[in-house]
Design a protein around this motif. Structure first.
Motif, PDB file in Angstrom:
ATOM      1  N   PHE A 145      31.863   7.501   1.896  1.00  0.00           N
ATOM      2  CA  PHE A 145      32.581   6.938   0.754  1.00  0.00           C
ATOM      3  C   PHE A 145      31.618   6.862  -0.426  1.00  0.00           C
ATOM      4  O   PHE A 145      30.511   6.326  -0.295  1.00  0.00           O
ATOM      5  N   LYS A 147      30.493   5.143  -3.321  1.00  0.00           N
ATOM      6  CA  LYS A 147      30.666   3.785  -3.847  1.00  0.00           C
ATOM      7  C   LYS A 147      30.384   3.718  -5.342  1.00  0.00           C
ATOM      8  O   LYS A 147      31.030   2.962  -6.076  1.00  0.00           O
ATOM      9  N   GLU A 148      29.413   4.491  -5.809  1.00  0.00           N
ATOM     10  CA  GLU A 148      29.086   4.527  -7.234  1.00  0.00           C
ATOM     11  C   GLU A 148      28.906   5.972  -7.666  1.00  0.00           C
ATOM     12  O   GLU A 148      28.097   6.690  -7.092  1.00  0.00           O
ATOM     13  N   GLU A 197      28.251   5.288   0.869  1.00  0.00           N
ATOM     14  CA  GLU A 197      28.384   4.391   2.014  1.00  0.00           C
ATOM     15  C   GLU A 197      28.817   5.244   3.194  1.00  0.00           C
ATOM     16  O   GLU A 197      29.872   5.886   3.153  1.00  0.00           O
ATOM     17  N   GLN A 250      24.137   2.359   3.498  1.00  0.00           N
ATOM     18  CA  GLN A 250      24.281   2.778   2.108  1.00  0.00           C
ATOM     19  C   GLN A 250      23.033   3.552   1.702  1.00  0.00           C
ATOM     20  O   GLN A 250      21.914   3.145   2.016  1.00  0.00           O
ATOM     21  N   THR A 278      29.848   3.980 -12.959  1.00  0.00           N
ATOM     22  CA  THR A 278      29.597   3.608 -11.571  1.00  0.00           C
ATOM     23  C   THR A 278      30.885   3.302 -10.821  1.00  0.00           C
ATOM     24  O   THR A 278      30.896   2.570  -9.836  1.00  0.00           O
ATOM     25  N   GLY A 279      31.970   3.878 -11.276  1.00  0.00           N
ATOM     26  CA  GLY A 279      33.268   3.669 -10.652  1.00  0.00           C
ATOM     27  C   GLY A 279      34.355   3.895 -11.676  1.00  0.00           C
ATOM     28  O   GLY A 279      34.094   4.338 -12.793  1.00  0.00           O
ATOM     29  N   ASP A 306      24.172   9.011  -7.171  1.00  0.00           N
ATOM     30  CA  ASP A 306      25.387   8.462  -6.573  1.00  0.00           C
ATOM     31  C   ASP A 306      25.001   7.555  -5.404  1.00  0.00           C
ATOM     32  O   ASP A 306      24.022   7.821  -4.690  1.00  0.00           O
TER      33      ASP A 306
END
Length: 232
Positions: free
Chosen positions: A121, A123-124, A61, A73, A145-146, A58
């Protein structure tokens, strides 16, 4: 891979027949969308739920309010670790986002900052994967990835091959302790006539081959409204 695809499709067909033989297990509707899966890791990942647990690969961020220099990141490695400025290595794998924020806040407060407000957060969501089988150019297992739709997932496998039956696309998922499936006409999805459903980690997408004589394909042809919803 082709042999594995045939075996999976055969197993899928057997499950579908068993489902249809059971009364009360079948509901048909145009544009039906499967509910999110059971696992909090899969369902929470894309809805912003606080019970999602960070997994290997994963991309996170991380920011600290008022301290732009600490915005960073970090990719979770295979051991679940991330490396951050000042605090170094931190175990992120297996933690929820609030748990990780609390952990990082404590680390930064230990000799570095006063009452740090840490935000994490995801992000992916690379730890989430989807399986694509059947008439695709590159069937296989792909990371999500999202937030990803059915069409986007198929694009990850470089699209359907020339033998694909676009009316024979089935999405499988575990919901409420049961294996569920929804069948889609990909042509209608592309035209916007059916909703492009969201896919989640551990989903399986199977695309049958056009012109085949398989019982699985004949079963799909017999369904009056693709968008069929089955409990398997």
């Amino acid at each position: 891979m082709k042999q594995a695809s045939r075996l999976l499709i055969a197993a899928v067909f057997a499950l579908l027949l068993a489902a249809c033989a059971s009364s009360g297990n079948r509901t048909a509707a145009h544009g039906i969308t499967l509910p999110p899966p059971d696992t909090t890791a899969a369902s929470g990942a894309y809805e912003g739920a606080t019970d999602y647990r960070v997994g290997s690969q994963d991309l996170l961020e991380i920011s600290v309010f008022g301290v732009s220099e600490l915005t960073h990141q970090a990719r979770v490695n295979s051991n679940g670790m991330i490396n951050l400025p000042l605090v170094g290595g931190v175990m992120a794998g297996g933690k929820t986002v609030p748990e990780l924020e609390k952990e990082l806040g404590a680390r930064y407060a230990d000799g570095y900052l006063q009452n740090p407000q840490v935000t994490v957060f995801v992000k992916e969501y690379t730890s989430q994967r989807v399986t694509l089988e059947g008439a695709l150019k590159k069937p296989g297992i792909y990371p999500l990835t999202g937030k990803t739709s059915l069409l986007q997932a198929i694009a990850m496998a470089e699209g359907t091959d020339e033998f694909a039956d676009l009316e024979g696309v089935v999405l499988f998922r575990h919901i409420n302790g049961q294996r569920m499936a929804a069948a889609y006409d990909l042509t209608k999805v592309r035209r916007g006539e059916l909703a492009d459903p969201q896919v989640y980690g551990d989903d399986v997408i199977v695309i049958e081959r056009s012109g085949s004589k398989s019982a699985f394909r004949e079963f799909l042809r017999s369904v009056p409204a693709l968008g069929l919803f089955l409990a398997l």
